[in-house]
Design a protein around this motif. Structure first.
Motif, PDB file in Angstrom:
ATOM      1  N   ASP A  58       0.830  -1.180   0.175  1.00 18.20           N
ATOM      2  CA  ASP A  58      -0.073   0.098  -0.077  1.00 18.20           C
ATOM      3  C   ASP A  58       0.812   1.183  -0.274  1.00 18.20           C
ATOM      4  O   ASP A  58       2.075   1.138   0.584  1.00 18.20           O
ATOM      5  N   THR A 101      -0.728  -4.294   3.919  1.00 18.90           N
ATOM      6  CA  THR A 101       0.387  -3.220   4.450  1.00 18.90           C
ATOM      7  C   THR A 101      -0.187  -1.912   4.936  1.00 18.90           C
ATOM      8  O   THR A 101      -1.127  -1.306   4.487  1.00 18.90           O
ATOM      9  N   GLU A 139       3.773  10.450   0.357  1.00 19.01           N
ATOM     10  CA  GLU A 139       2.590  10.517   1.303  1.00 19.01           C
ATOM     11  C   GLU A 139       2.746  11.853   2.289  1.00 19.01           C
ATOM     12  O   GLU A 139       1.818  12.143   2.888  1.00 19.01           O
TER      13      GLU A 139
HETATM   14  C1  LIG Z   1       9.883  -5.904  -0.335  1.00 18.52           C
HETATM   15  C2  LIG Z   1       9.498  -4.621   0.410  1.00 18.52           C
HETATM   16  C3  LIG Z   1       8.208  -4.211   0.272  1.00 18.52           C
HETATM   17  C4  LIG Z   1       7.782  -3.160   0.588  1.00 18.52           C
HETATM   18  N1  LIG Z   1       6.603  -2.462   0.551  1.00 18.52           N
HETATM   19  C5  LIG Z   1       5.912  -1.310   1.140  1.00 18.52           C
HETATM   20  C6  LIG Z   1       4.417  -0.996   0.854  1.00 18.52           C
HETATM   21  O1  LIG Z   1       3.823  -1.645   0.556  1.00 18.52           O
HETATM   22  N2  LIG Z   1       4.399   0.440   1.267  1.00 18.52           N
HETATM   23  C7  LIG Z   1       5.263   1.170   1.870  1.00 18.52           C
HETATM   24  O2  LIG Z   1       4.920   2.243   1.697  1.00 18.52           O
HETATM   25  N3  LIG Z   1       6.421   0.941   1.847  1.00 18.52           N
HETATM   26  C8  LIG Z   1       7.013  -0.325   1.503  1.00 18.52           C
HETATM   27  N4  LIG Z   1       8.228  -0.641   1.560  1.00 18.52           N
HETATM   28  C9  LIG Z   1       9.478   0.482   1.812  1.00 18.52           C
HETATM   29  C10 LIG Z   1       9.822   0.001   3.301  1.00 18.52           C
HETATM   30  O3  LIG Z   1       8.757  -0.039   4.456  1.00 18.52           O
HETATM   31  C11 LIG Z   1      10.701   1.188   3.590  1.00 18.52           C
HETATM   32  O4  LIG Z   1      10.181   2.582   3.872  1.00 18.52           O
HETATM   33  C12 LIG Z   1      11.767   1.657   2.694  1.00 18.52           C
HETATM   34  O5  LIG Z   1      12.196   0.205   1.916  1.00 18.52           O
HETATM   35  C13 LIG Z   1      12.999   1.776   3.346  1.00 18.52           C
HETATM   36  O6  LIG Z   1      13.558   1.135   4.350  1.00 18.52           O
HETATM   37  P1  LIG Z   1      14.802   0.204   4.065  1.00 18.52           P
HETATM   38  O7  LIG Z   1      15.972   0.964   3.756  1.00 18.52           O
HETATM   39  O8  LIG Z   1      14.622  -0.500   5.478  1.00 18.52           O
HETATM   40  O9  LIG Z   1      14.298  -0.793   2.912  1.00 18.52           O
HETATM   41  C14 LIG Z   1       8.557  -2.032   1.068  1.00 18.52           C
HETATM   42  C15 LIG Z   1       9.933  -2.293   0.964  1.00 18.52           C
HETATM   43  C16 LIG Z   1      10.539  -3.673   0.503  1.00 18.52           C
HETATM   44  C17 LIG Z   1      11.943  -3.991   0.759  1.00 18.52           C
END
Ligand SMILES: Cc1cc2nc3c(=O)[nH]c(=O)nc-3n(C[C@H](O)[C@H](O)[C@H](O)COP(=O)(O)O)c2cc1C
Length: 457
Positions: A58, A101, A139
């Motif tokens: 989402d 999500t 967002e």
């Molecule tokens: C596999 C995967 C799926 C994700 N799905 C969503 C999502 O549906 N909505 C969202 O706002 N962020 C999503 N994210 C983003 C993460 O919540 C996070 O904000 C972003 O990846 C940065 O964090 P990180 O550096 O730990 O990956 C996703 C990230 C990954 C890796």
């Protein structure tokens, strides 16, 4: 490390499918995002196949992009809010888990706890919450802010957010509501607890006005790959949607997360690591490659170019798609890992921008296994038996076309090998994932009913 001898498999629903040209394919539904019949059919087909759960990503904003490629894309532009959609799918299914999500960056814990607890009750204990920290900076503009919260701050907020939500879910003992008509008692006073949370980011008194969820707490998922993301997973998650591309990388990630859990007093088996998987499967290898080629031909060059630009964090709008990548610095921290591996692949194999997007458009730079049923099942088995994961989250390229391929070809093969269940053993998402029902934080503690009475309750 004790763990189940069965793989856990879910399916990540994306309205028209995960491929960027999915909505143009005859095997998809172009209006899928707002087509409830489409979702019901896909959900029921997934349930007939015995899958553990449906997973919905989402974003609380349309993503930022030039209007030309944006108006030619279907992703996250016109689709249902996931908890609302899952409430209706709960009525049309009986066993399959329903994972939504919901961001911890732009929600209040109380609202989220209430929505997810309601979904758990409505579905008879099948709700899951994928707690993200918002990948889409746009967002912020929809929630009274000029800028997205900084990366590590989002994760600090998320830790506190999850604690508040879990506390609110424990507002009532499991047996608090006695509905004693004769005695005139609706709930036992000792069964009520007030959280009184006052933290750095959130304040919430409680109690929640929904009884304790059937699963005690809906299953918590996490999707984030940074160190801060892994730490949040180790502390709070029961399912991790991971994104490693190689067997060795995933083995390391698996061991890393499970080891980190120790410092939060958790056992490795309290969490399932589930990589997203684009399984391109046909009766033969050439059939699978044909499916991929057919979709690649449907990618509009403007969409493909913007897609690669976003993945790499560089502006390619002045580039010819039949040229090679220009040497420009990536602006996006989020895509840094993917950007490096995609750039390296382009150089190694001398790929043009078009060749790159044709290669990556189905998987979004994530894990892909392509080939005959046997080949894909072999590879999944190697990953599972090699402790690279506890199962997978399928990301069908088109819906329902490719989802049906997975269900009709791959699932029976995995069942024949004894790698996945052939039917449902229990009734909740926790049963499907073989996860224990958590006790309330108040279990075995003296009642605070007198204190509550003093406070005017
Ligand atoms: C596999 C995967 C799926 C994700 N799905 C969503 C999502 O549906 N909505 C969202 O706002 N962020 C999503 N994210 C983003 C993460 O919540 C996070 O904000 C972003 O990846 C940065 O964090 P990180 O550096 O730990 O990956 C996703 C990230 C990954 C890796």
């Amino acid at each position: 490390m004790s763990r189940s001898d069965r793989m856990h498999v879910g399916v990540f629903f994306k309205n028209t499918g995960h491929h960027i040209a999915a909505w143009r394919h005859p095997g998809s539904q172009p209006d899928a995002g707002i087509n409830i019949r489409h979702y019901i059919e896909c959900a029921q087909a997934s349930e007939r196949a015995g899958l553990d759960f449906l997973f919905f990503a989402d974003s609380a904003a349309v993503r930022e992009a030039d209007i030309e490629p944006l108006s030619r894309s279907s992703q996250y532009t016109a689709y249902f809010e996931p908890t609302t959609l899952l409430a209706s799918l709960a009525m049309m299914t009986k066993h399959i888990g329903l994972v939504a999500t919901q961001t911890s960056s732009y929600n209040e814990p109380y609202n989220l706890a209430r929505r997810m607890a309601s979904l758990d009750h409505l579905s008879g204990g099948r709700a899951g919450w994928n707690c993200v920290t918002s990948g889409n900076h746009a967002e912020a503009y929809n929630f009274g802010r000029d800028e997205h919260y900084e990366h590590d701050e989002r994760y600090r907020m998320a830790h506190e957010f999850v604690e508040v939500v879990k506390g609110l879910w424990d507002s009532w003992d499991d047996d608090a509501f006695v509905y004693d008509r004769e005695g005139g008692r609706f709930f036992r006073p000792e069964g009520l607890h007030r959280l009184n949370h006052e933290g750095q980011y959130f304040r919430s008194r409680g109690p929640l006005n929904v009884p304790r969820p059937p699963q005690g707490r809906p299953v918590i998922f996490q999707a984030g790959i940074s160190d801060a993301g892994k730490e949040l997973a180790a502390a709070t998650a029961e399912g991790v949607f991971s994104g490693e591309l190689t067997l060795e990388g995933s083995q390391k990630h698996y061991a890393d997360i499970k080891t980190r859990m120790g410092k939060y007093g958790r056992q490795p088996d309290e969490l399932r690591v589930l990589p997203g998987l684009t399984a391109i499967v046909g009766r033969t290898r050439s059939e699978a490659l044909d499916i991929e080629r057919e979709l690649a031909e449907l990618i509009h060059p403007v969409v493909g170019r913007e897609y690669i630009g976003t993945l790499l964090g560089i502006d390619l709008s002045d580039c010819d798609v039949d040229d090679h990548l220009p040497d420009r610095e990536s602006k996006t921290r989020k895509t840094a890992g993917i950007a490096v591996s995609v750039k390296a692949m382009a150089e190694r194999e001398n790929l043009t921008i078009r060749q790159l997007y044709e290669r990556l458009a189905g998987s979004h730079g994530k894990l892909t296994m392509r080939g005959s049923v046997t080949e894909v099942a072999d590879e999944m088995q190697t990953w599972f038996e090699g402790h690279a994961c506890d199962g997978f989250i399928f990301q069908p390229m088109t819906m329902p076309g490719d989802l049906n391929n997975i269900i009709e070809l791959l699932i029976p093969e995995l069942q024949n090998r004894g790698l996945i269940r052939t039917g449902y053993d229990g009734t909740t998402l926790r049963d499907n994932l073989e996860l224990k029902r958590p006790a309330s934080r108040y279990a075995g503690k003296p009642s605070d009913v007198r204190e509550l009475a003093k406070q005017g309750f």
